[in-house]
Design a protein around this motif. Structure first.
Motif, short mmCIF file in Angstrom:
data_model
loop_
_atom_site.label_atom_id
_atom_site.label_comp_id
_atom_site.label_asym_id
_atom_site.label_seq_id
_atom_site.Cartn_x
_atom_site.Cartn_y
_atom_site.Cartn_z
N THR A 1 7.08 0.53 -2.53
CA THR A 1 5.71 0.95 -2.83
C THR A 1 5.65 2.44 -3.16
O THR A 1 4.82 2.87 -3.97
CB THR A 1 4.79 0.66 -1.63
OG1 THR A 1 4.88 -0.72 -1.27
CG2 THR A 1 3.33 1.00 -1.95
N THR B 1 11.32 -3.82 0.22
CA THR B 1 10.08 -4.13 -0.49
C THR B 1 8.97 -3.16 -0.08
O THR B 1 8.22 -2.65 -0.93
CB THR B 1 9.63 -5.57 -0.20
OG1 THR B 1 10.65 -6.47 -0.66
CG2 THR B 1 8.34 -5.89 -0.92
N TYR C 1 0.14 -5.29 5.23
CA TYR C 1 0.66 -4.96 3.90
C TYR C 1 0.27 -6.08 2.93
O TYR C 1 0.37 -7.26 3.26
CB TYR C 1 2.19 -4.83 3.96
CG TYR C 1 2.87 -4.82 2.61
CD1 TYR C 1 2.87 -3.68 1.81
CD2 TYR C 1 3.53 -5.97 2.14
CE1 TYR C 1 3.51 -3.66 0.59
CE2 TYR C 1 4.16 -5.95 0.90
CZ TYR C 1 4.14 -4.81 0.14
OH TYR C 1 4.77 -4.79 -1.10
N THR C 2 -0.17 -5.67 1.76
CA THR C 2 -0.47 -6.67 0.74
C THR C 2 0.00 -6.14 -0.61
O THR C 2 -0.02 -4.94 -0.87
CB THR C 2 -1.97 -6.98 0.66
OG1 THR C 2 -2.20 -8.02 -0.28
CG2 THR C 2 -2.80 -5.78 0.27
N GLN C 3 0.40 -7.05 -1.48
CA GLN C 3 0.79 -6.70 -2.84
C GLN C 3 -0.33 -7.09 -3.77
O GLN C 3 -0.81 -8.22 -3.74
CB GLN C 3 2.09 -7.41 -3.24
CG GLN C 3 3.32 -6.86 -2.54
CD GLN C 3 4.57 -7.55 -3.00
OE1 GLN C 3 4.68 -8.78 -2.95
NE2 GLN C 3 5.54 -6.79 -3.45
N THR D 1 -1.96 -1.21 0.29
CA THR D 1 -2.16 -2.00 -0.93
C THR D 1 -1.33 -1.34 -2.02
O THR D 1 -0.16 -1.64 -2.18
CB THR D 1 -3.65 -2.10 -1.31
OG1 THR D 1 -4.24 -0.79 -1.30
CG2 THR D 1 -4.40 -2.96 -0.31
N THR D 2 -1.92 -0.44 -2.77
CA THR D 2 -1.15 0.30 -3.79
C THR D 2 -0.40 1.47 -3.19
O THR D 2 0.50 2.01 -3.83
CB THR D 2 -2.08 0.84 -4.88
OG1 THR D 2 -2.96 1.82 -4.29
CG2 THR D 2 -2.90 -0.27 -5.50
#
Length: 230
Positions: free
Chosen positions: A54, A50, A226-228, A199-200
């Motif tokens: 990115t 995952t 980490y963030t989606q 993020t992105t």
């Protein structure tokens, strides 16, 4: 001396970043309860894929690891906010120590030659007084036994705060520019690029593209969180 410290602590206790209760003297930044509630990212194949996804199709990254999940109004957001905006750079060392020993235990990043921070623009760093990833990187450097190399990758433009932009604007931002001061120092080396939050991935992508001007370089990534984003 200890007596004076104890008296000072009674009147000026350190507070937990998350719940704001007074910390015990053996606690740092977080109380034991909040520390146990930290959303630490498990090191397993599904999560690692995952994280890697990115950057698929965008920039060649060898490996990616991140320590905490980041959610709006969550404990990680509070920690990062204190680190970046409340003059608490020591939090970076706190996270780096915990994360670093986790990486050693997981036998990750064994072939790294240098740790390189995502740089701040000099104006922003002067205003803040520090780069929030410096102590994070220096602590990882000690634990992993890898040289920390700052001032080689340089940021030379300013942008609006990333959180104020839409996702498309982040991807298409041409104002964020980085410069590699020396294109030979990382030749045939494996570099660990570090930042606070993925993020992105746009900022890390921009840094990686500049680093890729070096011959035969390998790039991995490590971040505090980490963030989606939708």
């Amino acid at each position: 001396m200890q007596f004076l410290k104890d008296i000072f602590y009674v009147f000026y206790p350190n507070l937990c970043i998350n719940c704001e209760i007074a910390l015990l003297q053996n606690e740092k930044f977080l109380c034991t309860f909040c520390k146990n509630d930290l959303p630490i990212i498990d090191d397993n194949e599904h999560i690692n894929v995952t994280l890697m996804s990115t950057f698929y199709g965008r920039v060649p990254i060898e490996d990616v690891r991140s320590f905490l999940y980041y959610q709006k109004d969550g404990i990680t957001q509070k920690i990062i906010h204190q680190l970046k905006y409340k003059n608490q750079p020591q939090i970076g060392g706190f996270i780096g120590e915990w994360f670093g020993y986790n990486l050693v235990e997981a036998n990750v990043f064994k072939g790294i030659d240098y740790i390189v921070p995502v740089p701040l623009h000099p104006k922003k760093q002067r205003k803040r007084g520090y780069n929030q990833v410096t102590l994070f990187g220096e602590t990882l450097s000690k634990i992993l036994g890898v040289e920390y190399k700052s001032n080689v990758l340089i940021r030379y433009s300013t942008t609006k705060t990333q959180t104020l932009k839409q996702r498309f604007e982040r991807f298409s931002d041409s104002k964020t520019k980085f410069k590699l001061a020396n294109t030979t120092i990382f030749e045939n080396k494996h570099v660990l690029l570090i930042d606070d939050v993925i993020t992105t991935g746009a900022t890390i992508e921009a840094c990686a593209n500049e680093l890729l001007k070096t011959k035969n370089i390998t790039i991995s990534v490590a971040t505090m969180a980490y963030t989606q984003k939708a």
